[in-house]
Design an enzyme around this catalytic site. Structure first.
Site, PDB file in Angstrom:
ATOM      1  N   SER A   3      12.211  54.818  46.861  1.00 38.93           N
ATOM      2  CA  SER A   3      11.817  53.972  47.977  1.00 38.93           C
ATOM      3  C   SER A   3      11.016  54.781  48.998  1.00 38.93           C
ATOM      4  CB  SER A   3      13.080  53.383  48.627  1.00 38.93           C
ATOM      5  OG  SER A   3      12.764  52.507  49.684  1.00 38.93           O
ATOM      6  N   ASN A  17      28.507  64.333  46.537  1.00 41.06           N
ATOM      7  CA  ASN A  17      27.748  63.087  46.508  1.00 41.06           C
ATOM      8  C   ASN A  17      26.294  63.445  46.746  1.00 41.06           C
ATOM      9  OD1 ASN A  17      26.658  60.482  46.970  1.00 41.06           O
ATOM     10  ND2 ASN A  17      27.237  60.548  49.128  1.00 41.06           N
ATOM     11  N   GLY A  18      25.445  63.236  45.748  1.00 46.02           N
ATOM     12  CA  GLY A  18      24.038  63.542  45.981  1.00 46.02           C
ATOM     13  C   GLY A  18      23.268  63.863  44.717  1.00 46.02           C
ATOM     14  N   ASP A  32      24.206  69.020  38.295  1.00 50.87           N
ATOM     15  CA  ASP A  32      23.857  69.695  39.550  1.00 50.87           C
ATOM     16  C   ASP A  32      25.101  69.999  40.376  1.00 50.87           C
ATOM     17  OD1 ASP A  32      24.262  66.983  40.041  1.00 50.87           O
ATOM     18  OD2 ASP A  32      22.720  66.839  41.579  1.00 50.87           O
ATOM     19  N   VAL A  35      23.324  61.845  35.855  1.00 45.84           N
ATOM     20  CA  VAL A  35      22.941  62.991  35.027  1.00 45.84           C
ATOM     21  C   VAL A  35      24.205  63.577  34.397  1.00 45.84           C
ATOM     22  CG1 VAL A  35      21.940  65.317  35.033  1.00 45.84           C
ATOM     23  CG2 VAL A  35      20.916  63.528  36.454  1.00 45.84           C
ATOM     24  N   ARG A  87      32.638  58.212  40.928  1.00 44.41           N
ATOM     25  CA  ARG A  87      31.386  58.688  40.337  1.00 44.41           C
ATOM     26  C   ARG A  87      30.483  57.565  39.858  1.00 44.41           C
ATOM     27  NH1 ARG A  87      30.305  62.223  34.852  1.00 44.41           N
ATOM     28  NH2 ARG A  87      28.186  62.886  35.394  1.00 44.41           N
ATOM     29  N   LEU A  88      29.210  57.685  40.226  1.00 44.66           N
ATOM     30  CA  LEU A  88      28.136  56.907  39.623  1.00 44.66           C
ATOM     31  C   LEU A  88      27.390  57.852  38.705  1.00 44.66           C
ATOM     32  CD1 LEU A  88      26.360  54.295  39.531  1.00 44.66           C
ATOM     33  CD2 LEU A  88      24.993  55.331  41.360  1.00 44.66           C
ATOM     34  N   CYS A 133      27.612  59.041  44.526  1.00 42.71           N
ATOM     35  CA  CYS A 133      29.057  58.969  44.402  1.00 42.71           C
ATOM     36  C   CYS A 133      29.691  58.722  45.762  1.00 42.71           C
ATOM     37  CB  CYS A 133      29.590  60.281  43.821  1.00 42.71           C
ATOM     38  SG  CYS A 133      28.842  60.724  42.224  1.00 42.71           S
TER      39      CYS A 133
END
Length: 616
Positions: free
Chosen positions: A379, A79-80, A104, A56, A52-53, A2
């Site tokens: 990654s 963000n995380g 979360d 969850v 927001r992305l 986010c």
């Protein structure tokens, strides 16, 4: 992931309409980080905004999230990703707390209610968040231990403003795009690396990894909650191999949690192949799969590739081996030379600074393609940093260079500057000061031999001064297109454990990352497992060098180019006309040679122009 931003003001009423509009502009600058939803919470003294992305709990994770306790509100923007959400939630439930979502975000907020500023010590994840206590008007900000997620701020005139990216700060009318000599030194002497805590823009700072801030009417206080500690490694080889394998596999498993499609970036090297192998097995056990994998290459690289010490062989044959071995659904992404040229400006805007030239631009284009099929990717960053994979761990001239070993060609940086700026900046002294500053932080181990101690210094420099450049790159280029990238090797448990493993054990069998390779026996085919390290791919097409030269030629012929007062125009013109022997080795990292040097000059000019930078 986010985007977050906020504004605390002890003098202005933030509920006023014009102030709300200004906060909304900050939020809009972060739309790319969170394309799925937005939110704002405002009181007289605090304004918090969020983009927001969704990864969850689509319904339960809306932000800003508010928890009322008694007669006071606690508000979080976050963000995380927390990778031990279930464990922390269970511990908090045992302490009497109730939960209403699977998010979360709620766990992070309730953790703060229970433990206060020490809450971050309980979290395993990548994060940058802010919590406002409306009762006593206190703001708490924190950033993850390794610094995977960005967080910047400015504090002046009883006004505190923070955001995930500098561009959101600059959207506030009280923050101006100014840069002083120190900021110029960051760009021209250290760049594209950056001193931890330095925001480059005047009066913009960065929350350092493993740190938190507390703001109230009494002022701003900074605290450190995590740092590497040197101690004697007690485990024998067998136990060390078992522990490395367990910590790595556990990190990958935890980071697969999502309600959206997950993929991996696969280069055919040991790091990305190992992540893909563990992820594929985990998904298979869950009854899911096959896993989608993505690789990047460049048009005509099969024609123009030339092996060298830094790039021994092409990736594609190894990618094919791993994709077939794991039965992944693989996607080959091929980028054109001119695509990268056009993306240099996009990369500057994504990073808010001149960066790693085409290395940034190609990742941005790569992430655009991945985003079409996935929202989360895993990654391999950090494996070379903690297990000693880079050339500067193995070459005496780099180990003992007396400066940052990924950037030893100081001559080229210095001579390209205008004579006046050379005198004002004194780039050699600036680099040396930052180098000594970093060395002073290295945690010492009594009784350690000189050779081992020096390697520890190189490891520390790499973890704290080199790796942030790659993590910035990965976060900003991926989040520019709304793609969340997770980095299992950055799990702080693995970083802490690997830090104290003796160098001769890390270099098991006389190989770079030999310990890691041996720990992964049985997970990967032997030929992939013991393949010589190869860095992130770049174009080898000579057209790219010519194209970057043309960009700089155009800058030099435009009298309005903002970079002109900063450089020696005659010298740069001569460089463009003649082949440069100075670029026999990369001038930064492993990939940045002559073409990337010209591209970096172009990005500096582009940044000065696009951001309307005032040099003060």
């Amino acid at each position: 992931m986010c985007g977050i931003a906020g504004w605390i003001d002890w003098e202005n009423d933030l509920t006023r309409g014009d102030r709300k509009k200004q906060a909304k502009r900050m939020m809009e600058e972060l739309t790319h980080r969170g394309p799925d939803a937005d939110g704002m919470w405002v009181s007289q003294r605090a304004s918090l905004v969020h983009r927001r992305l969704i990864v969850v709990d689509p319904e339960g994770g809306l932000q800003p999230m508010v928890r009322r306790v008694g007669n006071r509100d606690y508000v979080i923007v976050y963000n995380g990703e927390l990778y031990n959400t279930d464990e922390v939630r269970q511990e908090l439930q045992a302490r009497g707390h109730n939960f209403y979502t699977r998010s979360d975000t709620e766990v992070v907020l309730v953790g703060y209610l229970e433990w206060g500023p020490a809450c971050v010590e309980h979290y395993n994840g990548i994060f940058a968040f802010a919590i406002w206590d409306d009762g006593d008007e206190t703001l708490y900000l924190a950033r993850d231990r390794i610094g995977v997620k960005p967080l910047f701020y400015t504090y002046q005139n009883n006004r505190f403003i923070f955001a995930s990216e500098q561009k959101a700060l600059l959207a506030n009318p009280y923050v101006e795009p100014k840069i002083n000599l120190e900021g110029l030194a960051e760009i021209l002497a250290l760049g594209p690396a950056r001193t931890p805590g330095h925001g480059v823009f005047k009066q913009i700072s960065e929350v350092k990894p493993g740190h938190y801030l507390i703001l109230n009417r009494n002022g701003l206080k900074t605290g450190k909650y995590w740092a590497l500690e040197s101690r004697h490694h007690e485990d024998d080889l067998r136990k060390t191999l078992e522990k490395v394998r367990y910590l790595f596999c556990d990190a990958v498993s935890r980071q697969l949690v999502a309600d959206v499609p997950v993929c991996t970036l696969l280069s055919g090297g040991v790091d990305s192949s190992a992540i893909t192998a563990v992820a594929a097995q985990e998904l298979k056990m869950q009854g899911n799969g096959p896993i989608h994998t993505y690789s990047v290459d460049f048009v005509d690289n099969d024609i123009h590739f030339k092996s060298n010490d830094f790039h021994p062989d092409p990736d594609n044959p190894w990618i094919k081996v791993m994709a077939e071995y794991l039965n992944t659904k693989h996607h080959y992404i091929n980028l054109d030379t001119m695509e990268q040229i056009k993306a240099l400006d996009l990369a500057v805007h994504a990073r808010d600074l001149p960066g790693m030239a085409d290395v940034d631009a190609s990742l941005l284009l790569f992430c655009q393609q991945i985003k079409k099929g996935a929202t989360v990717a895993l990654s391999g960053e950090c494996a070379d940093e903690i297990f000693g994979g880079y050339p500067w761990f193995h070459r005496e001239n780099l180990i003992n260079s007396g400066t940052f070993p990924w950037s030893t060609n100081i001559d080229i940086r210095e001579k390209v500057l205008s004579h006046d700026l050379q005198k004002q900046l004194n780039p050699r002294q600036y680099i040396q000061d930052r180098y000594q500053e970093a060395l002073s932080e290295v945690p010492k181990l009594p009784g350690e031999g000189a050779g081992e101690a020096r390697i520890k210094e190189i490891l520390y420099l790499t973890l704290t001064r080199w790796m942030p450049t790659l993590l910035d790159r990965k976060d900003r280029m991926s989040m520019a297109v709304g793609l969340e990238v997770r980095v299992p090797f950055c799990d702080h448990r693995l970083v802490e454990y690997a830090w104290n493993i003796p160098w001769d054990v890390k270099q098991l069998k006389g190989r770079e990352k030999g310990l890691l390779r041996e720990a992964l026996v049985g997970i990967l085919p032997d030929d992939v497992l013991w393949r010589k390290k190869s860095p992130y791919p770049k174009t080898h097409n000579p057209q790219y060098l010519q194209a970057t030269k043309n960009l700089v030629k155009n800058i030099l012929t435009d009298k309005n180019s903002p970079i002109l007062p900063l450089i020696d125009v005659v010298l740069v013109n001569n460089m463009l006309k003649n082949s440069q022997k100075d670029f026999g080795l990369p001038w930064f990292g492993q990939l940045m040679g002559e073409a990337q040097f010209y591209a970096y000059l172009y990005q500096i000019n582009s940044w000065l122009k696009a951001y309307k930078i005032q040099i003060v």
